[in-house]
Design a protein around this motif. Structure first.
Motif, short mmCIF file in Angstrom:
data_model
loop_
_atom_site.label_atom_id
_atom_site.label_comp_id
_atom_site.label_asym_id
_atom_site.label_seq_id
_atom_site.Cartn_x
_atom_site.Cartn_y
_atom_site.Cartn_z
N SER A 346 76.33 -9.21 10.12
CA SER A 346 77.67 -8.66 10.21
C SER A 346 78.03 -7.79 9.01
CB SER A 346 78.70 -9.79 10.34
OG SER A 346 78.63 -10.68 9.25
N GLU A 347 77.26 -7.87 7.93
CA GLU A 347 77.51 -7.08 6.73
C GLU A 347 76.57 -5.88 6.62
OE1 GLU A 347 79.84 -7.42 4.25
OE2 GLU A 347 80.78 -8.90 5.55
N TYR A 348 75.38 -6.02 7.16
CA TYR A 348 74.31 -5.06 6.90
C TYR A 348 74.68 -3.62 7.24
CZ TYR A 348 69.95 -2.52 7.65
OH TYR A 348 68.96 -1.57 7.66
N ARG A 349 75.27 -3.39 8.41
CA ARG A 349 75.50 -2.01 8.82
C ARG A 349 76.74 -1.38 8.17
NH1 ARG A 349 78.43 -1.47 14.24
NH2 ARG A 349 79.38 -3.50 14.63
N TYR A 350 77.44 -2.15 7.36
CA TYR A 350 78.63 -1.61 6.72
C TYR A 350 78.42 -1.31 5.24
CZ TYR A 350 80.89 -2.94 11.05
OH TYR A 350 81.21 -3.04 12.38
N ARG A 351 77.19 -1.21 4.83
CA ARG A 351 76.91 -0.83 3.45
C ARG A 351 75.79 0.19 3.43
NH1 ARG A 351 72.44 -2.55 1.04
NH2 ARG A 351 71.16 -4.21 1.97
N ASP A 352 75.69 0.91 2.35
CA ASP A 352 74.59 1.87 2.18
C ASP A 352 73.35 1.11 1.77
OD1 ASP A 352 76.21 4.05 2.77
OD2 ASP A 352 76.83 4.31 0.67
N SER A 353 72.27 1.34 2.48
CA SER A 353 71.01 0.69 2.15
C SER A 353 69.92 1.75 2.03
CB SER A 353 70.63 -0.34 3.21
OG SER A 353 70.56 0.26 4.50
N VAL A 354 68.77 1.34 1.56
CA VAL A 354 67.65 2.28 1.37
C VAL A 354 66.59 1.95 2.42
CG1 VAL A 354 65.95 3.20 -0.23
CG2 VAL A 354 68.16 2.37 -1.10
N PRO A 355 66.54 2.70 3.51
CA PRO A 355 65.61 2.37 4.59
C PRO A 355 64.18 2.78 4.24
CG PRO A 355 66.84 4.35 5.15
CD PRO A 355 67.41 3.84 3.86
N ASN A 356 63.25 2.03 4.80
CA ASN A 356 61.83 2.33 4.67
C ASN A 356 61.23 2.26 6.07
OD1 ASN A 356 59.06 2.34 4.31
ND2 ASN A 356 59.06 0.90 2.60
N PRO A 357 60.70 3.37 6.58
CA PRO A 357 60.15 3.36 7.94
C PRO A 357 59.00 2.38 8.14
CG PRO A 357 59.59 5.40 6.80
CD PRO A 357 60.59 4.70 5.95
N LYS A 358 58.43 1.89 7.05
CA LYS A 358 57.35 0.92 7.16
C LYS A 358 57.86 -0.52 7.00
CE LYS A 358 53.54 3.94 5.82
NZ LYS A 358 52.86 3.85 7.12
N THR A 359 59.08 -0.73 7.45
CA THR A 359 59.69 -2.05 7.43
C THR A 359 59.57 -2.70 8.80
OG1 THR A 359 61.31 -1.40 5.75
CG2 THR A 359 61.86 -3.32 7.10
N LEU A 360 59.25 -3.98 8.81
CA LEU A 360 59.32 -4.77 10.04
C LEU A 360 60.71 -5.39 10.08
CD1 LEU A 360 58.03 -6.02 12.58
CD2 LEU A 360 57.30 -7.94 11.15
N VAL A 361 61.53 -4.96 11.04
CA VAL A 361 62.88 -5.49 11.19
C VAL A 361 62.81 -6.69 12.13
CG1 VAL A 361 65.24 -5.00 11.91
CG2 VAL A 361 63.86 -3.19 10.85
N VAL A 362 63.16 -7.85 11.61
CA VAL A 362 63.09 -9.10 12.38
C VAL A 362 64.50 -9.61 12.63
CG1 VAL A 362 62.24 -11.48 12.43
CG2 VAL A 362 60.87 -9.68 11.36
N THR A 363 64.87 -9.75 13.89
CA THR A 363 66.16 -10.35 14.24
C THR A 363 65.91 -11.78 14.71
OG1 THR A 363 66.12 -9.57 16.53
CG2 THR A 363 67.13 -8.13 14.88
N ILE A 364 66.88 -12.65 14.42
CA ILE A 364 66.78 -14.06 14.82
C ILE A 364 68.07 -14.42 15.53
CG2 ILE A 364 66.26 -16.41 14.09
CD1 ILE A 364 65.30 -15.25 11.41
N SER A 365 67.95 -14.98 16.74
CA SER A 365 69.14 -15.35 17.50
C SER A 365 68.77 -16.38 18.55
CB SER A 365 69.75 -14.12 18.18
OG SER A 365 70.77 -14.47 19.10
N GLN A 366 69.57 -17.42 18.66
CA GLN A 366 69.34 -18.41 19.70
C GLN A 366 69.55 -17.80 21.07
OE1 GLN A 366 69.80 -20.94 22.83
NE2 GLN A 366 71.71 -20.15 22.01
N SER A 367 70.69 -17.15 21.26
CA SER A 367 71.06 -16.61 22.57
C SER A 367 70.43 -15.26 22.85
CB SER A 367 72.58 -16.48 22.67
OG SER A 367 73.05 -15.47 21.78
N GLY A 368 70.16 -14.49 21.81
CA GLY A 368 69.70 -13.13 22.01
C GLY A 368 70.81 -12.17 22.39
#
Length: 627
Positions: A346-368
Motif C-alpha cells: 500500500s506504500e510502494y507505489r506512492y513513493r519514488d523508487s529506483v527500478p531495476n529491470p533485472k528484478t524479480l517482483v514477488v507478490t504474496i497474497s492468500q486470496s490473490g
C-alpha cells in the motif's frame, strides 16, 4: 471484504442469493442486504446483523423474485447502518419521487469510487436525492440518470465516468430478467447456469459463492461489462477498444471451477481459526507434496530463464503476507545470496523508487485479490520490471493471472479473518523459491538440497508436535486475557515471527501488542516494561541466542514478566518472572514455521478467554479488495 451475488433465473433466486452470502461471510462484513424484482417493483431487505438474520427478515417480509442481487458490506463510506447497507436504489430526480416509491435502479458495489463527491454534486443539481453517505449510491443515481431504456448501455456509459475501483451488479425495474455487471480493480465472476431447464446465469465476487449452483465460471477482466439474461450472456470491454470510450465484444473462457463446499465445515472445532491452526500439518504437507528435487520449473514454464536473469528480489505484500516476505528476505540473502527488499504494497507505489529491470517482483497474497498488492504489482511493471511471480492460495485469482510465474499454496479455504495456515504455507513456498534461486545462482550443492528437502518433508510431523503444546499455551492465555498490552521480541529471521504474533493478538483479542527486534529494547520500548506488561519472546537456538538472553535480562531487571517459546537445547529455565514453553526440536532455517504456531494458539485462546468474535474480529475483513 464485501461480497456480491446476483442472479437471473426462472425460479425464486432469493435462497440462492442468501446461501451465496453465507459462503462469503468469512470475508468480513458489518451489514448485508438483498433486492429483487417482485411484482413489477424493486423490493429489498437490509440488516446490520448476520446473514442468518437477513434470511429470517426476507422470509418474514415475503421477499422473492426471479431477478435479484445481494451483498455483504464492509463499511468504507458511511457508518455500518441500515440506510448505508447495500443494495442501493436510485431516488429521483426530486424529493417527491423519493418519498413516493423507490426508483428504477438497484445496485450493489465492491470497491471505492474516488470521484464520488464530484458526481454527487452533479446529481444533486439534477434533482437526485441521497439517502446514504456511501459512494455506492452515486453509481445507482448515475446509471438512472443515463438510462434510456437499455440498462447495459447505461452501465457502460456510467463506467466511463467512474474513477476508482469497483465491481458492480445492477438490475432495473423496467427490464425484468436482466442483470448487468462491471468490474475495474475489484474481482467479479460470471457463473453460467447448468440447472436443467432453468436458463439461469449468475454474478458473484467469488466463485465460492456459487458452489453447488454452478461450476462453470468466467473470470471477468479489467474493463469488462457483462449482460446477463435468461439463457444467454455477452461481455463487452473498454480495455483495448480501438476508439477510446467505446466498447468491443469480447470472449472470455469458461472454466470448470470446483469451489470448496465441505471445506468450510467446522467439525469438532470451536472456531474456524482453531480448525485452520490444526490443519497446518496437512496444508504445509500438501504445499510441498511430490517435490523430489529443487527446480525453477516448480514456479512455471520459463522460470529458469527468469531466475538466471534476475539480480535482485522485490517482495510486495500486506499484513501477514508482508511478514512472510520479511522472513523470506533472511532466507533469500543468506541462502540464495541475492539482494532482497520487502515493501508494504500500500506504500510502494506512492513513493519514488529506483527500478531495476533485472528484478524479480514477488507478490504474496492468500486470496490473490488484494487490491493494494495488485496495484503495487502493476506499478512495478510500469517501471519496467517485467519478471513477476506470485505466491498465492487461489489458482484462479487475479494475482495469478497478472504474474508470469506462480506457486500455488495448498492451504485450502481459510475462513478465519486472522490468517494462520495461509501464512505457514506461504513460508514453505518462499523457502522453495529461495532454494530454486540458490540453485540457479550456484549456491546450492546436491548435499544441501537433499538436507533441505528432508527437513521440508519432516515439517508436518514437527508441526504436529508443536500443536501438542496447546494445553500449556491455554494456561498462559488465561493470564494474558487480563492484560491490555503486550510486547513481542525476536531476533534475526524470528523478528518477523514476533511481528506476526503481535498482529494475531491484536486482531482477535483486541489487546494492544507491539513487536520489536530484541536488541531495540534499550532504544525506547524498555520504558514500557512493568510487571503488568507481558513480554513474549521467541527464543530458537541460533547464533543470536546469547544476545537474546541478554535482552531478556534487561526485561527482568525492570520487573517485566517473560513468556518464552524456547528450543529444547537453549538452557532457558523457568523461574519466578520467566515462564518457558519448550519447543519439541530446533529446526534450523525452517524454525520460523514452527515458532509461529504457538503464537497463533496464544492469540486464539486469549481471544476465547476474552469472549471476542474470533473468526470475525471487529472492523476487519478477510480479503481486502479496496485500497
Amino acid at each position: 471484504m464485501c461480497g456480491i451475488v446476483g442472479a437471473v433465473s426462472q425460479r425464486n433466486i432469493v435462497p440462492i442469493l442468501i446461501e451465496g452470502l453465507k459462503r462469503l461471510e468469512y470475508r468480513g462484513y458489518d451489514s448485508c442486504g438483498v433486492a429483487v424484482h417482485q411484482a413489477g417493483e424493486l423490493r429489498r431487505s437490509r440488516s446490520t446483523s448476520r446473514v442468518a438474520e437477513l434470511d429470517a427478515l426476507v422470509a418474514a417480509e415475503g421477499v422473492e423474485g426471479y431477478t435479484g442481487i445481494a451483498h455483504t458490506r464492509w463499511a468504507t463510506h458511511g457508518a455500518p447502518a441500515v440506510h448505508n447497507a447495500h443494495p442501493h436504489f436510485s431516488h429521483g430526480p426530486g424529493a417527491e419521487a423519493y418519498a413516493s416509491r423507490p426508483g428504477r435502479i438497484a445496485l450493489v458495489h465492491n470497491g471505492i469510487i474516488e470521484n464520488h463527491d464530484e458526481l454527487r454534486q452533479e446529481l444533486i443539481a439534477k434533482g437526485y436525492v441521497f439517502a446514504s453517505q456511501t459512494d455506492t449510491e452515486v453509481i445507482a443515481h448515475l446509471i438512472d440518470q443515463l438510462y434510456d431504456g437499455d440498462l447495459f448501455d447505461a452501465v457502460k456509459r456510467a463506467t466511463l465516468k467512474l474513477k476508482g475501483a469497483y465491481a458492480i451488479a445492477v438490475f432495473c425495474r423496467d427490464e425484468p430478467h436482466r442483470v448487468v455487471g462491471a468490474r475495474e480493480g475489484s474481482p467479479l465472476v460470471l457463473g453460467v447456469g447448468t440447472a436443467e431447464g432453468a436458463d439461469e446465469n449468475f454474478l458473484a465476487s467469488d466463485a465460492m459463492a456459487l458452489a453447488g449452483v454452478t461450476d462453470q465460471i468466467i473470470y471477468l477482466e479489467e474493463g469488462d461489462v457483462v449482460d446477463l439474461q435468461l439463457g444467454k450472456y455477452w461481455i463487452e470491454s473498454a480495455a483495448g477498444a480501438e476508439v477510446p470510450g467505446r466498447f468491443a465484444r469480447v470472449e472470455r473462457p469458461v472454466r470448470t471451477v470446483l469451489a470448496h463446499t465441505g471445506a468450510a465445515e467446522l467439525g469438532p472445532y470451536r472456531h474456524y481459526m482453531q480448525k485452520e491452526i490444526f490443519e497446518q500439518p496437512r496444508a504445509v504437507g500438501d504445499t510441498i507434496a511430490d517435490i523430489e528435487s529443487i527446480t525453477p520449473e516448480l514456479f512455471g514454464d520459463g522460470a529458469y530463464a527468469v531466475f538466471k536473469d534476475v539480480e535482485q528480489v522485490l517482495i510486495l505484500a500486506c499484513g501477514t503476507s508482508y511478514y512472510a516476505g520479511s522472513t523470506a528476505k533472511y532466507w533469500l540473502e543468506s541462502i540464495a545470496k541475492i539482494p532482497t527488499s520487502v515493501e508494504i504494497a500500500s506504500e510502494y507505489r506512492y513513493r519514488d523508487s529506483v527500478p531495476n529491470p533485472k528484478t524479480l517482483v514477488v507478490t504474496i497474497s492468500q486470496s490473490g485479490e488484494t487490491a493494494d498488492t495488485i496495484a503495487a504489482l502493476k506499478h512495478a511493471r510500469s517501471l519496467g520490471m517485467a519478471h513477476t511471480l506470485t505466491i498465492c492460495n487461489v489458482a484462479t485469482s487475479a494475482m495469478v493471472r497478472e504474474c508470469k510465474l506462480a506457486y500455488i499454496t495448498r492451504a485450502g479455504v481459510e475462513i478465519g479473518v486472522a490468517s494462520t495456515k495461509a501464512f505457514t504455507t506461504q513460508l514453505a513456498a518462499l523457502f522453495l523459491l529461495t532454494l530454486a534461486l540458490a540453485q540457479v545462482r550456484g549456491h546450492l550443492t546436491e548435499e544441501q538440497e537433499a538436507t533441505h528437502i528432508k527437513a521440508l518433508r519432516h515439517l508436518p510431523v514437527a508441526l504436529q508436535a508443536v500443536l501438542a503444546l496447546e494445553p500449556q499455551v491455554i494456561a498462559w492465555a488465561e493470564e494474558f486475557a487480563r492484560k491490555e498490552n503486550a510486547l513481542f521480541l525476536g531476533r534475526g529471521l524470528h523478528y518477523p515471527i514476533a511481528l506476526e504474533g503481535a498482529l494475531k493478538l491484536k486482531e482477535i483479542s483486541y489487546i494492544h501488542a507491539e513487536a520489536y527486534p530484541a536488541g531495540e529494547l534499550k532504544h525506547g520500548p524498555l520504558a514500557l516494561v512493568t510487571a503488568a506488561m507481558p513480554v513474549v519472546t521467541v527464543a530458537p537456538n541460533d547464533a543470536l541466542l546469547e544476545k537474546l538472553k541478554s535482552n531478556m535480562q534487561e526485561v527482568r531487571a525492570r520487573g517485566g514478566e517473560l513468556f518464552v517459546f524456547a528450543d529444547a537445547d537453549t538452557r532457558i529455565e523457568s523461574e519466578p518472572g520467566i515462564h518457558v514453553i519448550r519447543m519439541p526440536e530446533h529446526y534450523g532455517p525452517l524454525s520460523p514455521i514452527l515458532h509461529v504456531v504457538p503464537l497463533q494458539l496464544l492469540a486464539y485462546h486469549t481471544a476465547c478467554a476474552r469472549g471476542t468474535d474470533v473468526d470475525k474480529p471487529r472492523n476487519l475483513a478477510k480479503s481486502v479488495t479496496v485500497e
